[in-house]
Design a protein around this motif. Structure first.
Motif, PDB file in Angstrom:
ATOM      1  N   PHE A   1       0.835  -1.203   0.000  1.00 52.54           N
ATOM      2  CA  PHE A   1       0.000   0.000   0.000  1.00 52.54           C
ATOM      3  C   PHE A   1       0.869   1.251   0.000  1.00 52.54           C
ATOM      4  N   ASP A   2       0.399   2.248  -0.739  1.00 49.54           N
ATOM      5  CA  ASP A   2       1.147   3.484  -0.893  1.00 49.54           C
ATOM      6  C   ASP A   2       0.849   4.491   0.207  1.00 49.54           C
ATOM      7  N   ARG A   3      -0.245   4.245   0.934  1.00 51.04           N
ATOM      8  CA  ARG A   3      -0.684   5.203   1.941  1.00 51.04           C
ATOM      9  C   ARG A   3      -1.266   4.442   3.119  1.00 51.04           C
ATOM     10  N   VAL A   4      -0.967   4.915   4.330  1.00 52.08           N
ATOM     11  CA  VAL A   4      -1.463   4.280   5.548  1.00 52.08           C
ATOM     12  C   VAL A   4      -2.152   5.338   6.401  1.00 52.08           C
ATOM     13  N   ILE A   5      -3.368   5.017   6.841  1.00 53.96           N
ATOM     14  CA  ILE A   5      -4.113   5.888   7.755  1.00 53.96           C
ATOM     15  C   ILE A   5      -4.231   5.169   9.094  1.00 53.96           C
ATOM     16  N   VAL A   6      -3.779   5.820  10.145  1.00 52.92           N
ATOM     17  CA  VAL A   6      -3.826   5.246  11.491  1.00 52.92           C
ATOM     18  C   VAL A   6      -5.019   5.831  12.232  1.00 52.92           C
ATOM     19  N   MET A   7      -5.863   4.961  12.802  1.00 49.16           N
ATOM     20  CA  MET A   7      -7.032   5.423  13.548  1.00 49.16           C
ATOM     21  C   MET A   7      -6.985   4.951  14.993  1.00 49.16           C
ATOM     22  N   ALA A   8      -7.531   5.785  15.878  1.00 47.90           N
ATOM     23  CA  ALA A   8      -7.692   5.426  17.287  1.00 47.90           C
ATOM     24  C   ALA A   8      -8.875   6.214  17.837  1.00 47.90           C
ATOM     25  N   LYS A   9      -9.737   5.533  18.568  1.00 46.55           N
ATOM     26  CA  LYS A   9     -10.889   6.170  19.220  1.00 46.55           C
ATOM     27  C   LYS A   9     -11.725   6.993  18.245  1.00 46.55           C
ATOM     28  N   GLY A  10     -11.887   6.476  17.031  1.00 44.31           N
ATOM     29  CA  GLY A  10     -12.759   7.133  16.062  1.00 44.31           C
ATOM     30  C   GLY A  10     -12.168   8.324  15.359  1.00 44.31           C
ATOM     31  N   GLU A  11     -10.849   8.545  15.509  1.00 42.19           N
ATOM     32  CA  GLU A  11     -10.202   9.687  14.874  1.00 42.19           C
ATOM     33  C   GLU A  11      -8.977   9.242  14.083  1.00 42.19           C
ATOM     34  N   VAL A  12      -8.565  10.067  13.130  1.00 39.35           N
ATOM     35  CA  VAL A  12      -7.354   9.815  12.356  1.00 39.35           C
ATOM     36  C   VAL A  12      -6.158  10.370  13.119  1.00 39.35           C
ATOM     37  N   MET A  13      -5.201   9.499  13.433  1.00 42.25           N
ATOM     38  CA  MET A  13      -4.010   9.892  14.175  1.00 42.25           C
ATOM     39  C   MET A  13      -2.834  10.229  13.250  1.00 42.25           C
ATOM     40  N   ALA A  14      -2.774   9.571  12.099  1.00 41.63           N
ATOM     41  CA  ALA A  14      -1.683   9.802  11.145  1.00 41.63           C
ATOM     42  C   ALA A  14      -2.161   9.386   9.766  1.00 41.63           C
ATOM     43  N   ASP A  15      -1.580  10.012   8.756  1.00 39.06           N
ATOM     44  CA  ASP A  15      -1.990   9.744   7.377  1.00 39.06           C
ATOM     45  C   ASP A  15      -0.825  10.105   6.459  1.00 39.06           C
ATOM     46  N   GLY A  16      -0.326   9.124   5.725  1.00 35.57           N
ATOM     47  CA  GLY A  16       0.783   9.405   4.818  1.00 35.57           C
ATOM     48  C   GLY A  16       1.361   8.127   4.253  1.00 35.57           C
ATOM     49  N   GLY A  17       2.539   8.239   3.634  1.00 35.01           N
ATOM     50  CA  GLY A  17       3.224   7.067   3.112  1.00 35.01           C
ATOM     51  C   GLY A  17       3.658   6.155   4.241  1.00 35.01           C
ATOM     52  N   PRO A  18       3.757   4.843   3.997  1.00 36.90           N
ATOM     53  CA  PRO A  18       4.105   3.910   5.075  1.00 36.90           C
ATOM     54  C   PRO A  18       5.439   4.205   5.752  1.00 36.90           C
ATOM     55  N   ARG A  19       6.430   4.673   4.995  1.00 38.75           N
ATOM     56  CA  ARG A  19       7.736   4.952   5.604  1.00 38.75           C
ATOM     57  C   ARG A  19       7.630   6.101   6.608  1.00 38.75           C
TER      58      ARG A  19
END
Length: 268
Positions: A205-223
């Motif tokens: 995957f070219d992009r990873v979105i990290v979620m916690a407690k119903g919110e986006v914590m991080a969003d970007g390339g996996p590296r």
């Protein structure tokens, strides 16, 4: 042209009062490969179920192809968004694998020859062409998951959502699913995956979105994302194993794949 996706200030509260999504906003461009990660209860599945109309936002807007999903039926959205459930038994119902995979394109009004061709091509992609006449419940869980995937592939939707696609798969199964992701990308289709398999996410995957407690914590390339320590901590997510190993070895490079790890080792 593959449809774009937009979440704009999306909130969702279950009838029990649990707020599963809080002010979620991001977009997915046509043809992107996006992995959504986070611990159980982070809101990942709730979020993607807005794409095919299973859920409607309590507040905010979800757009698929520039049109709000609100007021659109699941049947209408299914022409654009193919959803592979985490539990295939929620999706499989026919007496044979072939009949199950043919159901989607038949509902889209395809001609009989086209339906048969789509179904067999999809079964070949997931390594189950030889099981076409078998009852799905006679297959293993990992095989049933691939039957459900084939059913979505046969529909030819612009957007494909995969909920925990590698869970229960052996190495060959993971390889087959990775090949499907690559094939969909080559066709210009959008792939969104929910996964606890960080190695799979990092490699495919070219992009990873990290979620916690119903919110986006991080969003970007996996590296980038997999080095955001605080965001990963809040989401209870560990970085891919090769990245963690390189860190413990004191390397400045942070390889995400086996090939990158070998290159970094040879450089040293």
């Amino acid at each position: 042209m593959t449809a774009s996706i937009r979440f704009e200030g999306v909130r969702f509260t279950y009838p029990s009062g649990v707020e599963a999504l809080r002010r979620v906003s991001f977009g997915v461009e046509p043809g992107e490969r996006v992995a959504i990660v986070g611990q159980n209860g982070a809101g990942k599945t709730t979020l993607v179920r807005h794409l095919n109309g299973i859920h409607q936002p309590t507040a905010g807007t979800v757009l698929v192809g520039g049109r709000p999903t609100t007021g659109r039926s699941i049947a209408e959205l299914a022409r654009q968004v193919g959803y592979v459930f985490q539990n295939p038994d929620e999706q499989i119902f026919a007496a044979t694998v072939r009949a199950d995979v043919e159901f989607g394109p038949r509902n889209l009004g395809q001609a009989p020859d086209e339906i048969a061709a789509r179904a067999m091509k999809a079964l070949e992609q997931v390594g189950l062409a030889g099981q076409a006449e078998v009852h799905p419940l006679h297959l293993s869980l990992s095989e049933r998951k691939r039957v459900a995937l084939a059913g979505v592939l046969a529909m030819g939707t612009e957007i494909v959502v995969l909920d925990e696609p590698t869970t229960g798969q052996d190495a060959r199964g993971v390889e087959l699913i990775a090949g499907v992701v690559e094939s969909l990308t080559a066709q210009g289709r959008t792939v969104i995956a929910i996964s606890h398999d960080m190695d799979f996410c990092a490699e495919h995957f070219d992009r990873v979105i990290v979620m916690a407690k119903g919110e986006v914590m991080a969003d970007g390339g996996p590296r980038d994302v997999f080095t955001q320590t605080e965001a990963l901590r809040q989401a209870a997510v560990e970085p891919p194993q090769l990245l963690r190993l390189a860190g413990r070895l004191g390397w400045s490079r942070r390889p995400l794949t086996a090939a990158e790890f070998v290159d970094a080792y040879q450089e040293r």
